[in-house]
Design a protein around this motif. Structure first.
Motif, PDB file in Angstrom:
ATOM      1  N   LEU A 176       7.646   9.142  -8.012  1.00  0.00           N
ATOM      2  CA  LEU A 176       7.255  10.447  -8.545  1.00  0.00           C
ATOM      3  C   LEU A 176       5.862  10.859  -8.077  1.00  0.00           C
ATOM      4  O   LEU A 176       5.622  12.030  -7.752  1.00  0.00           O
ATOM      5  CB  LEU A 176       7.312  10.416 -10.073  1.00  0.00           C
ATOM      6  CG  LEU A 176       8.711  10.328 -10.684  1.00  0.00           C
ATOM      7  CD1 LEU A 176       8.617   9.988 -12.166  1.00  0.00           C
ATOM      8  CD2 LEU A 176       9.467  11.639 -10.483  1.00  0.00           C
ATOM      9  N   SER A 177       4.948   9.899  -8.017  1.00  0.00           N
ATOM     10  CA  SER A 177       3.579  10.242  -7.635  1.00  0.00           C
ATOM     11  C   SER A 177       3.494  10.686  -6.178  1.00  0.00           C
ATOM     12  O   SER A 177       2.577  11.423  -5.797  1.00  0.00           O
ATOM     13  CB  SER A 177       2.639   9.056  -7.883  1.00  0.00           C
ATOM     14  OG  SER A 177       2.982   7.952  -7.055  1.00  0.00           O
ATOM     15  N   ALA A 178       4.460  10.258  -5.344  1.00  0.00           N
ATOM     16  CA  ALA A 178       4.459  10.681  -3.939  1.00  0.00           C
ATOM     17  C   ALA A 178       4.639  12.189  -3.818  1.00  0.00           C
ATOM     18  O   ALA A 178       4.203  12.802  -2.837  1.00  0.00           O
ATOM     19  CB  ALA A 178       5.577   9.963  -3.186  1.00  0.00           C
ATOM     20  N   LEU A 179       5.288  12.797  -4.824  1.00  0.00           N
ATOM     21  CA  LEU A 179       5.559  14.238  -4.792  1.00  0.00           C
ATOM     22  C   LEU A 179       4.678  15.019  -5.758  1.00  0.00           C
ATOM     23  O   LEU A 179       4.829  16.242  -5.886  1.00  0.00           O
ATOM     24  CB  LEU A 179       7.033  14.489  -5.126  1.00  0.00           C
ATOM     25  CG  LEU A 179       8.053  13.932  -4.129  1.00  0.00           C
ATOM     26  CD1 LEU A 179       9.436  13.879  -4.769  1.00  0.00           C
ATOM     27  CD2 LEU A 179       8.092  14.781  -2.884  1.00  0.00           C
ATOM     28  N   ASP A 180       3.789  14.331  -6.438  1.00  0.00           N
ATOM     29  CA  ASP A 180       2.967  14.965  -7.461  1.00  0.00           C
ATOM     30  C   ASP A 180       2.140  16.111  -6.873  1.00  0.00           C
ATOM     31  O   ASP A 180       1.466  15.951  -5.851  1.00  0.00           O
ATOM     32  CB  ASP A 180       2.035  13.933  -8.098  1.00  0.00           C
ATOM     33  CG  ASP A 180       1.288  14.485  -9.298  1.00  0.00           C
ATOM     34  OD1 ASP A 180       1.894  15.257 -10.053  1.00  0.00           O
ATOM     35  OD2 ASP A 180       0.091  14.175  -9.452  1.00  0.00           O
ATOM     36  N   GLY A 181       2.216  17.262  -7.513  1.00  0.00           N
ATOM     37  CA  GLY A 181       1.432  18.413  -7.085  1.00  0.00           C
ATOM     38  C   GLY A 181       2.089  19.275  -6.027  1.00  0.00           C
ATOM     39  O   GLY A 181       1.567  20.346  -5.694  1.00  0.00           O
ATOM     40  N   LEU A 182       3.234  18.843  -5.481  1.00  0.00           N
ATOM     41  CA  LEU A 182       3.894  19.614  -4.432  1.00  0.00           C
ATOM     42  C   LEU A 182       4.810  20.692  -4.995  1.00  0.00           C
ATOM     43  O   LEU A 182       5.159  21.640  -4.287  1.00  0.00           O
ATOM     44  CB  LEU A 182       4.705  18.683  -3.526  1.00  0.00           C
ATOM     45  CG  LEU A 182       3.903  17.638  -2.751  1.00  0.00           C
ATOM     46  CD1 LEU A 182       4.847  16.760  -1.937  1.00  0.00           C
ATOM     47  CD2 LEU A 182       2.878  18.301  -1.839  1.00  0.00           C
ATOM     48  N   ALA A 183       5.223  20.525  -6.246  1.00  0.00           N
ATOM     49  CA  ALA A 183       6.125  21.496  -6.876  1.00  0.00           C
ATOM     50  C   ALA A 183       6.094  21.238  -8.381  1.00  0.00           C
ATOM     51  O   ALA A 183       5.451  20.285  -8.848  1.00  0.00           O
ATOM     52  CB  ALA A 183       7.549  21.342  -6.331  1.00  0.00           C
ATOM     53  N   GLU A 201       0.844  -1.188   0.000  1.00  0.00           N
ATOM     54  CA  GLU A 201       0.000   0.000   0.000  1.00  0.00           C
ATOM     55  C   GLU A 201       0.881   1.240   0.000  1.00  0.00           C
ATOM     56  O   GLU A 201       1.911   1.265   0.664  1.00  0.00           O
ATOM     57  CB  GLU A 201      -0.915   0.025   1.228  1.00  0.00           C
ATOM     58  CG  GLU A 201      -1.927  -1.115   1.262  1.00  0.00           C
ATOM     59  CD  GLU A 201      -2.843  -1.009   2.474  1.00  0.00           C
ATOM     60  OE1 GLU A 201      -2.724  -0.016   3.234  1.00  0.00           O
ATOM     61  OE2 GLU A 201      -3.669  -1.913   2.658  1.00  0.00           O
ATOM     62  N   GLN A 202       0.473   2.252  -0.763  1.00  0.00           N
ATOM     63  CA  GLN A 202       1.235   3.495  -0.799  1.00  0.00           C
ATOM     64  C   GLN A 202       1.098   4.214   0.531  1.00  0.00           C
ATOM     65  O   GLN A 202      -0.010   4.500   0.981  1.00  0.00           O
ATOM     66  CB  GLN A 202       0.703   4.394  -1.930  1.00  0.00           C
ATOM     67  CG  GLN A 202       1.459   5.695  -2.099  1.00  0.00           C
ATOM     68  CD  GLN A 202       2.779   5.527  -2.854  1.00  0.00           C
ATOM     69  OE1 GLN A 202       3.287   4.425  -2.979  1.00  0.00           O
ATOM     70  NE2 GLN A 202       3.313   6.617  -3.356  1.00  0.00           N
ATOM     71  N   PRO A 203       2.224   4.503   1.215  1.00  0.00           N
ATOM     72  CA  PRO A 203       2.146   5.220   2.494  1.00  0.00           C
ATOM     73  C   PRO A 203       1.547   6.612   2.307  1.00  0.00           C
ATOM     74  O   PRO A 203       1.644   7.204   1.232  1.00  0.00           O
ATOM     75  CB  PRO A 203       3.609   5.304   2.942  1.00  0.00           C
ATOM     76  CG  PRO A 203       4.328   4.263   2.147  1.00  0.00           C
ATOM     77  CD  PRO A 203       3.603   4.174   0.844  1.00  0.00           C
ATOM     78  N   GLY A 204       0.954   7.141   3.353  1.00  0.00           N
ATOM     79  CA  GLY A 204       0.387   8.472   3.282  1.00  0.00           C
ATOM     80  C   GLY A 204       1.458   9.536   3.447  1.00  0.00           C
ATOM     81  O   GLY A 204       2.294   9.452   4.335  1.00  0.00           O
ATOM     82  N   GLY A 205       1.448  10.533   2.579  1.00  0.00           N
ATOM     83  CA  GLY A 205       2.415  11.621   2.684  1.00  0.00           C
ATOM     84  C   GLY A 205       3.692  11.320   1.914  1.00  0.00           C
ATOM     85  O   GLY A 205       4.174  10.189   1.902  1.00  0.00           O
ATOM     86  N   TRP A 206       4.240  12.359   1.271  1.00  0.00           N
ATOM     87  CA  TRP A 206       5.406  12.151   0.418  1.00  0.00           C
ATOM     88  C   TRP A 206       6.617  11.687   1.218  1.00  0.00           C
ATOM     89  O   TRP A 206       7.392  10.844   0.752  1.00  0.00           O
ATOM     90  CB  TRP A 206       5.744  13.439  -0.341  1.00  0.00           C
ATOM     91  CG  TRP A 206       6.289  14.547   0.507  1.00  0.00           C
ATOM     92  CD1 TRP A 206       5.596  15.545   1.117  1.00  0.00           C
ATOM     93  CD2 TRP A 206       7.668  14.756   0.844  1.00  0.00           C
ATOM     94  NE1 TRP A 206       6.429  16.379   1.811  1.00  0.00           N
ATOM     95  CE2 TRP A 206       7.716  15.927   1.671  1.00  0.00           C
ATOM     96  CE3 TRP A 206       8.854  14.102   0.552  1.00  0.00           C
ATOM     97  CZ2 TRP A 206       8.912  16.434   2.190  1.00  0.00           C
ATOM     98  CZ3 TRP A 206      10.041  14.597   1.068  1.00  0.00           C
ATOM     99  CH2 TRP A 206      10.072  15.741   1.876  1.00  0.00           C
TER     100      TRP A 206
END
Length: 230
Positions: free
Chosen positions: A127-134, A79-84
């Protein structure tokens, strides 16, 4: 044509497929490193003629690509962890644990990405963990920075493990053996910073040192993400 696009030939009396070939190659590498892997040795383990393997894989480099992609499946969390930050931390630690199970992976980390299905999935998760942050360039630099840290840390840890096996000396055995020489050098007064590190520094275990360094890198990434326009 990449190795993943290459069609497989029909089965013959000794059944072969890429999955069996890669599994045999990984077993050889786990036993003796990448130097122990050749198409001839893989074929011998599968009781097949070496020329049959060329119907599936053209070069040893393609075989390495397949091996790396196979073990990258072990890096992906269920499961993808919550938060980058948690996501990148999890991927870094899972990469380290995978490399400790398959030490030869350390020799392939950091090279040009082969981007098989599992490698692409790891890249997507990162990459998706940081998507939308910058903006995307900042995201890519952040990913490269974290990757450079854990790749270097993993390679150093694996190199130390290999040195222990080659010399028969544990880390503490080596420190004791080197102690008299180091003490004489430090007594000259020429190396005050090194002396302070030796006598006053805390000796961390490998996992704690890895986690501490990772925290510092993630702190730096967080600062950059905060100041970057989206």
């Amino acid at each position: 044509m990449t190795v993943w696009d290459r069609p497989e030939p029909p089965a013959r009396p000794v059944p072969l497929d890429r999955e069996r070939i890669v599994a045999a190659a990984i077993a050889l590498a786990d036993e003796g490193g990448l130097a122990a892997v050749s198409l001839r040795k893989v074929a011998a383990r599968l009781n097949a003629g070496p020329m049959r393997l060329y119907g599936y894989i053209a070069t040893k480099e393609q075989l390495f690509d397949l091996m790396m992609d196979e073990v990258q499946a072990e890096i992906l969390p269920e499961e993808q962890p919550g938060g980058w930050r948690d996501a990148l931390r999890t991927l870094a630690h899972r990469t380290r644990r995978t490399a400790l199970r398959h030490e030869w992976l350390a020799d392939l980390l950091g090279g040009r990405p082969a981007l098989g299905p599992n490698g692409a999935a790891v890249a997507e998760a990162t990459l998706s963990a940081l998507d939308g942050l910058a903006d995307i360039d900042t995201v890519m630099r952040a990913v490269e920075t974290v990757s450079a840290y854990f790749t270097g840390a993993i390679r150093r840890e694996i190199a130390n493990l290999r040195a222990e096996r080659a010399t028969g000396l544990s880390k503490h055995d080596w420190q004791r053996a080197s102690g008299p020489h180091l003490t004489k050098m430090l007594a000259t007064g020429r190396f005050p910073a090194l002396s302070k590190a030796v006598y006053d520094g805390t000796d961390l275990d490998a996992e704690t040192a890895f986690d501490t360094g990772l925290d510092w890198v993630l702190d730096a990434v967080a600062t950059r993400l905060t100041s970057s326009p989206q």
